[in-house]
Design an enzyme around this catalytic site. Structure first.
Site, PDB file in Angstrom:
ATOM      1  N   ALA A 315      93.978  48.135  56.503  1.00  0.00           N
ATOM      2  CA  ALA A 315      92.955  49.079  56.057  1.00  0.00           C
ATOM      3  C   ALA A 315      92.009  49.425  57.212  1.00  0.00           C
ATOM      4  CB  ALA A 315      92.210  48.536  54.842  1.00  0.00           C
ATOM      5  N   SER A 316      90.740  49.515  56.943  1.00  0.00           N
ATOM      6  CA  SER A 316      89.820  50.029  57.972  1.00  0.00           C
ATOM      7  C   SER A 316      89.638  49.077  59.140  1.00  0.00           C
ATOM      8  CB  SER A 316      88.468  50.347  57.348  1.00  0.00           C
ATOM      9  OG  SER A 316      88.649  51.337  56.366  1.00  0.00           O
TER      10      SER A 316
END
Lengths: 572, 354
Positions: A315-316
C-alpha cells in the site's frame, strides 16, 4: 588355440582350489567353531546403546535463555522381563505407590507398540522427574531388571512470546530421516521443525554418544566395552531482544498481524512478533493428534509467521520506494509538481485519491507527507512499469530477504512478464496505476518492507536480516544518489511531524516513516506503518501490519512508535 | 547352466526377503522388486542369445566408448550413496553403470585380445592401457570394489589369451608391491579402516570392526543345518549391516547353515565349470577369451563376497552374484550369461554340422 585351452583348463583348477578354501573356511567357522558362535549369537551379545546429545541452548542478545534442556528420566526394560501379567501388575502397583498413575492396560499398550524383538530395549515410562526416579529406584520392590535412562527435554521459557522465532523440536519424521540418510540420524531423534531450531539444526544438534555393552542372555548389561560420550550441540546467541520482543507481542495481542524491529545498519532483528501466537512447549513434548489438528486447522493460522511469510500489498508504504525509483530515473525531480483533484481518469476508469476533495498541487515531499495517490499515479505512468520493476529488482522485491528462518516468502514483484505467465494477459496502464500505490499484484512481507526502509535510513544499503548474532553479512550498496535519498527522507520526516503519520510522533522520539492502508478483498483494510528512528542518525527500523486494522495512521503507527521508543531508551 | 543360474537367483529373492524383513521391515517390497528385475534379466539374456555374441563383438568398440562416457557422467553427476557416487538416475530408474561396464569390458577385451594377441611386450602394454581407462573412471567415483573387479576380469582374460606367464607374474608382482603404497597414500580412511580391521577385528568393535565380528557370528552360528528360513537372529535383530546387499551371504549362512552353503557353492561351481567348458568347446578365439572374462568376474565376486563374510578377505562391499539385492548387478550378470549361452549354441550347432 592349444595354449588358450590349456589356460582355460587352468581356470578349472583355480576355481576348484578356491572353492575348497571357501568350504574349509566355512567348515572351520560353522562346524568346528560353530558351538562357540552359536553361544555368542544366543547368549553373549554385543549391544549398542545410543544416547542423544543435549541440544545447544538458545539465548537472546543479553543472554536471556530462550530454549533450554531439562533432564527427565525414562524407565527402560526388555520385553522378556515384562512378559507376564503378574510382572506388569507388580510394576503398575509400584508406580501407583509413588504417585505415577500408570495402569496395567497402559503398560500393555506401550509394550505392544514398541515390541520388535525380545532382545530390543523399550521405553516403558517416560517424562519422570529426578525426584520420582530416585524414589522409584530406592523402592526395594522396584524390579531390578528395569533401569533408568536420563533424557533431555527441550523447554522454551518464553513460550508463546517467541515461538515463531524459535520454532520447536520434535521426533524426526520418516521423510526427514530419508532426506538425511547420511547425517547420522535414527528414528526417535529430535529434530528442529521450524524457526531457528530448524535453520540451525546442524549446529544445535551435537553428536550422539554410543556405548557398546556386553549383555547376558536376558539382555542385561554385564560390562561396557567401549563408549563415545555424546557431545552437546553449540549454543546459539540471537540478536533478538526479549524485552522488545515481549513488548511487540503485547502491543499486537489484540490484533492479527506482525510487528518487527531491525537494526538499520546491520540487519540484526531485535523483535519479530506475529499474532496470533502459539505455544511451542506442548509441540515439543508431544501433542495428541486432536490438539495438533486444532493448531493446524485454526483459521487464524497461528503457526504462520506473518512477519516473514505473511504477504500483503505494501500500500502507501510503497510510495517511498516509488519516490526513489522516479527520482533516480529522472522521471521527477524535487520541484516536479502534479496537481491532485481527488482522482485520475484513466481510460474508462477513475482512480481515486484517498482524499476525494483533492490535494491540489504538490511536489514529491508533499505527496509523501499527505500520501497523495494521484501524484504517484502520474509519476508511475510517466515512468512506466519497466523502470519500476528494474528498481524493484535492485531492492530485491519478490525475493526472500534471506533471513535465517525457514518458510520465508518472497512476496510478488509482479510486472508484465509475470502477468503473462500467470493470467496470460497483457499488463495494462491501469495495472501500473495500481502498482504505483502498492496495490494490486504487488505483494510484500513485513520483513521485506523493513529491509527497504532500512536501506532508505542507512543511505541505500540492503542489509541481510538475521537472528543469529554471528549471521552478519556485509550489506549490498544499491547505489542511490544521496541527494535524492535525502528528498525521500525529508518526505518521510514530514509524514510524522506534520502529515498522515502524526500519531507516531507522540512517544517522545523523532521518527520518520510512512503509513499504509491496504485494500483487502476478504474484509476490512489492513493497516501498515513502516518507520525508522531517530531521524538524523537512524538506528532502528520497525514495521507493523495489522490485518483488518483499517487505517495505518491510527492503528499501526503507534505500534511502531512505541517499539522504536522502547529500543532507543533501552540501548545496549 | 541356466538351471543353476535361475536356481541361484530364486534362492536369492528369498534371502533378500528374509534379510530386508529384519533390517527395514520391507522384505516383501524388496523381494518383489528383485523378482521383477529377475524376469527382466532373463528376458535380456534371451534377447542377447538371439542377437548373438558375433554381432555384439562387432559393436564392441562403440559399446566400450559409450560405457566410458557413462562412467564419466557418473563420476561427475551422480548423487552420493554411502560415500560413493555410483548411481545414475533416468526418469525414476536408477542404475549403476559400473555393473554394465563389466559386460562392455569383456566384449572389448575379447575382440582386442584376439586381434592383437598380447604375446610381445608392446601389445601387452597396449592391452593394459585399454583397461586403465575404465579402472581410472570408477576410481574417481570412488568405487575401489568395481575397479578391482575390472582388474580381475582383465587379468583372467589376459591369462586366457595366452599372455606369456612372465608378463603376468610381473604384473601381479607390481600389483602386490603397490599394495603398501596404496594403503599409505591412495586409500580413503574408510578403506584403510577396512583393511586394518581385517587384520584385527577387535581393534574397533563399535566402528569398522563391527561388521566383520557380527558377520562372523552370523555365519558361525548357522552351524551345520542353519537356523531355518526367516529365523536368523543376527540379521533380524539388525546386528548385521546392509544384510540384503553386501552381507547377504551372512544371512544365507545363518539361516541355511553349512549344508546350505555346500549346495550354494556347488551351484556356483557347476555354473563356473559350464562357462569354462563352453569356452573350451568353442572353436573361436574371441569366444574362449570371452568365457574366461565372464568366469573370472563371477568367480571373483563370489569368492570375495563369501570370503569377506567369514573374514578371510577384507571387506569391499561387492555384491554376491545372483543373491545380493540390486537390479543392475543381476541384469548385467544375465547379459553376460546370454553371451556365454550364445557361444554355447554356436558350438553345439557347429558340432552337428561337422
Amino acid at each position: 588355440m592349444e595354449i588358450l585351452d590349456s589356460r582355460l583348463k587352468f581356470f578349472l583348477y583355480g576355481i576348484t582350489l578356491s572353492v575348497l578354501i571357501l568350504i574349509s573356511g566355512l567348515y572351520f567357522f560353522q562346524i568346528n567353531q560353530g558351538d562357540k558362535y552359536i553361544r555368542l549369537a544366543h547368549s553373549n551379545r554385543l549391544r549398542i546403546i545410543r544416547f542423544s546429545a543435549p541440544r545447544g541452548e538458545i539465548f537472546d542478545r543479553h543472554g536471556v535463555p530462550l530454549a533450554v534442556n531439562d533432564t527427565t528420566f525414562s524407565i527402560m526394560g526388555y520385553p522378556l522381563d515384562l512378559n507376564t501379567p503378574a510382572k506388569l501388575e507388580h510394576l503398575s502397583k509400584i508406580l501407583m505407590r509413588h504417585g505415577i498413575p500408570i495402569t496395567v492396560p497402559d503398560l500393555e499398550k506401550t509394550i505392544k507398540q514398541q515390541r520388535l524383538a525380545p532382545y530390543r530395549v523399550m521405553k516403558i515410562v517416560q517424562n519422570l522427574t529426578m525426584t520420582q526416579m530416585v524414589e522409584l529406584v530406592a523402592d526395594y520392590e522396584f524390579p531390578r531388571e528395569l533401569f533408568p535412562l536420563s533424557v533431555w527435554r527441550r523447554t522454551y521459557p518464553a513460550g508463546t512470546t517467541a515461538a515463531n522465532v524459535l520454532g520447536y523440536v520434535s521426533e524426526i519424521s520418516e521423510a526427514e530421516l530419508k532426506a538425511r540418510s547420511e547425517m547420522g540420524y535414527t528414528g526417535g531423534d529430535l529434530i528442529g521443525k521450524s524457526g531457528v531450531e530448524r535453520s540451525y539444526e546442524e549446529i544445535l544438534r551435537g553428536s550422539p554418544g554410543q556405548e557398546a555393552l556386553e549383555v547376558d542372555a536376558r539382555g542385561r548389561k554385564i560390562r561396557t566395552l567401549d563408549a563415545n560420550p555424546a557431545v552437546k550441540g553449540e549454543d546459539l546467541h540471537l540478536t533478538l531482544d526479549m524485552a522488545a520482543q515481549k513488548l511487540a507481542v503485547e502491543l499486537l495481542s489484540d490484533y492479527k498481524g506482525a510487528l518487527l524491529a531491525m537494526d538499520v545498519n546491520t540487519g540484526e532483528v531485535l523483535a519479530l512478533a506475529s499474532s496470533p501466537v502459539y505455544d511451542n512447549n506442548p509441540l515439543t513434548w508431544g501433542v495428541s493428534a486432536r490438539e495438533w489438528n486444532e493448531i493446524v486447522n485454526n483459521p487464524d493460522r497461528p503457526m504462520l509467521d506473518r512477519a516473514i511469510a505473511g504477504v500483503y500489498p505494501p500500500a502507501s508504504t510503497f510510495k517511498a520506494f516509488m519516490s526513489i525509483a522516479c527520482l533516480e530515473e529522472n522521471v521527477i525531480n524535487e520541484r516536479s509538481m502534479f496537481t491532485c483533484r481527488g482522482g485520475l481518469k484513466f481510460g474508462s476508469h477513475t482512480f481515486k485519491c484517498w482524499k476525494h476533495s483533492g490535494h491540489g498541487g504538490l511536489n514529491v515531499t508533499g505527496a509523501l507527507q499527505h500520501s497523495c495517490d494521484v501524484f504517484f499515479y502520474l509519476a508511475g505512468l510517466k515512468s512506466g512499469i519497466d523502470k519500476l520493476i528494474k528498481w524493484g529488482r535492485k531492492f530485491h522485491l519478490g525475493e526472500p530477504t534471506g533471513i535465517d528462518l525457514p518458510g520465508e516468502s518472497g512476496g510478488n514483484i509482479a510486472g508484465p512478464d509475470w502477468k503473462m505467465r500467470r493470467f496470460n494477459a497483457q499488463w495494462a496502464g491501469g495495472d501500473t496505476v495500481n502498482y504505483s500505490i502498492g496495490q494490486g499484484y504487488m505483494l510484500m512481507t513485513p520483513i521485506q518492507i523493513a529491509r527497504v526502509y532500512a536501506a532508505i535510513a542507512n543511505g541505500g544499503k540492503m542489509v541481510t536480516p538475521h537472528l543469529n548474532k554471528k549471521g552478519y553479512k556485509t550489506p549490498e550498496n544499491i547505489g542511490v544518489n544521496p541527494a535524492k535519498l535525502a528528498i525521500v527522507q525529508k518526505g518521510l520526516e514530514y509524514v510524522v511531524s506534520r502529515g498522515t503519520g502524526s500519531r507516531a510522533g507522540r512517544f517522545g522520539i523523532p521518527i520518520a516513516g510512512k503509513t499504509g492502508t491496504a485494500q483487502n478483498s476478504h474484509g476490512a483494510d489492513h493497516a501498515l506503518f513502516a518507520g525508522y528512528a531517530p531521524v538524523g542518525n537512524p538506528k532502528y527500523v520497525a514495521v507493523a501490519v495489522v490485518e483488518a486494522g483499517r487505517h495505518g495512521s491510527s492503528v499501526a503507527a503507534p505500534l511502531v512508535a512505541q517499539l522504536l521508543a522502547h529500543l532507543l531508551s533501552h540501548e545496549d | 547352466m541356466f538351471l543353476a543360474a535361475i536356481l541361484l537367483s530364486v534362492w536369492g529373492v528369498f534371502c533378500i526377503y528374509s534379510a530386508a524383513a529384519g533390517a527395514s521391515g520391507r522384505g516383501f517390497d524388496f523381494a518383489i522388486r528383485q523378482s521383477v528385475w529377475l524376469i527382466v534379466s532373463i528376458l535380456a539374456m534371451l534377447l542377447i542369445m538371439i542377437i548373438g555374441h558375433h554381432k555384439l563383438l562387432e559393436g564392441a568398440y562403440p559399446l566400450f566408448g559409450l560405457m566410458l562416457l557413462f562412467l564419466l557422467l557418473t563420476a561427475i553427476f551422480a548423487p552420493k550413496v554411502n560415500g560413493a557416487q555410483s548411481w545414475l538416475g533416468f526418469g525414476g530408474i536408477r542404475f549403476q553403470p559400473s555393473e554394465f561396464a563389466k559386460v562392455a569390458i569383456i566384449l572389448m577385451m575379447s575382440k582386442f585380445l584376439s586381434r592383437y594377441p598380447p604375446l610381445d611386450f608392446k601389445t601387452f602394454m597396449m592391452c593394459l592401457g585399454v583397461i586403465a581407462l575404465p579402472v581410472f573412471l570408477v576410481l574417481l567415483q570412488p568405487d575401489a570394489g568395481s575397479a578391482l573387479v575390472f582388474l580381475v576380469i582383465s587379468f583372467g582374460m589376459l591369462l586366457a589369451a595366452g599372455t606369456p606367464l612372465k608378463y603376468l607374474f610381473g604384473l601381479a608382482g607390481i600389483g602386490a608391491s603397490a599394495v603398501p603404497l596404496l594403503i599409505m597414500f591412495a586409500l580413503k580412511d574408510y578403506q584403510k579402516n577396512r583393511i586394518l580391521v581385517f587384520l584385527d577385528p577387535m581393534r574397533d568393535p563399535l566402528g569398522a570392526g563391527y561388521n566383520v565380528i557380527q558377520s562372523r557370528i552370523a555365519v558361525g552360528s548357522g552351524g551345520f543345518a542353519g537356523k531355518g528360513f526367516m529365523l536368523g537372529t543376527q540379521s533380524k535383530l539388525k546386528f548385521l549391516p546392509e544384510p540384503h546387499t553386501d552381507f547377504i551371504f551372512s544371512v544365507f549362512s545363518e539361516e541355511f547353515g553349512f549344508l546350505g552353503n555346500i549346495i550354494l557353492i556347488s551351484l556356483f561351481s557347476v555354473l563356473l565349470f559350464r562357462i569354462i567348458m563352453t569356452g573350451i568347446n568353442s572353436r573361436d578365439r574371441r569366444s574362449k577369451i570371452l568365457t574366461a572374462g565372464v568366469a573370472s568376474w563371477l568367480w571373483f565376486q563370489m569368492f570375495e563376497s563369501m570370503g569377506m563374510s567369514i573374514g578371510i578377505v577384507p571387506v569391499t562391499g561387492l555384491p554376491l552374484p545372483f543373491l545380493s539385492y540390486g537390479g543392475s548387478s543381476l541384469l548385467a550378470i544375465f547379459m553376460a550369461l546370454g553371451l556365454v549361452a550364445s557361444v554355447y549354441v554356436e558350438g553345439a550347432s557347429s558340432k552337428h554340422g561337422i
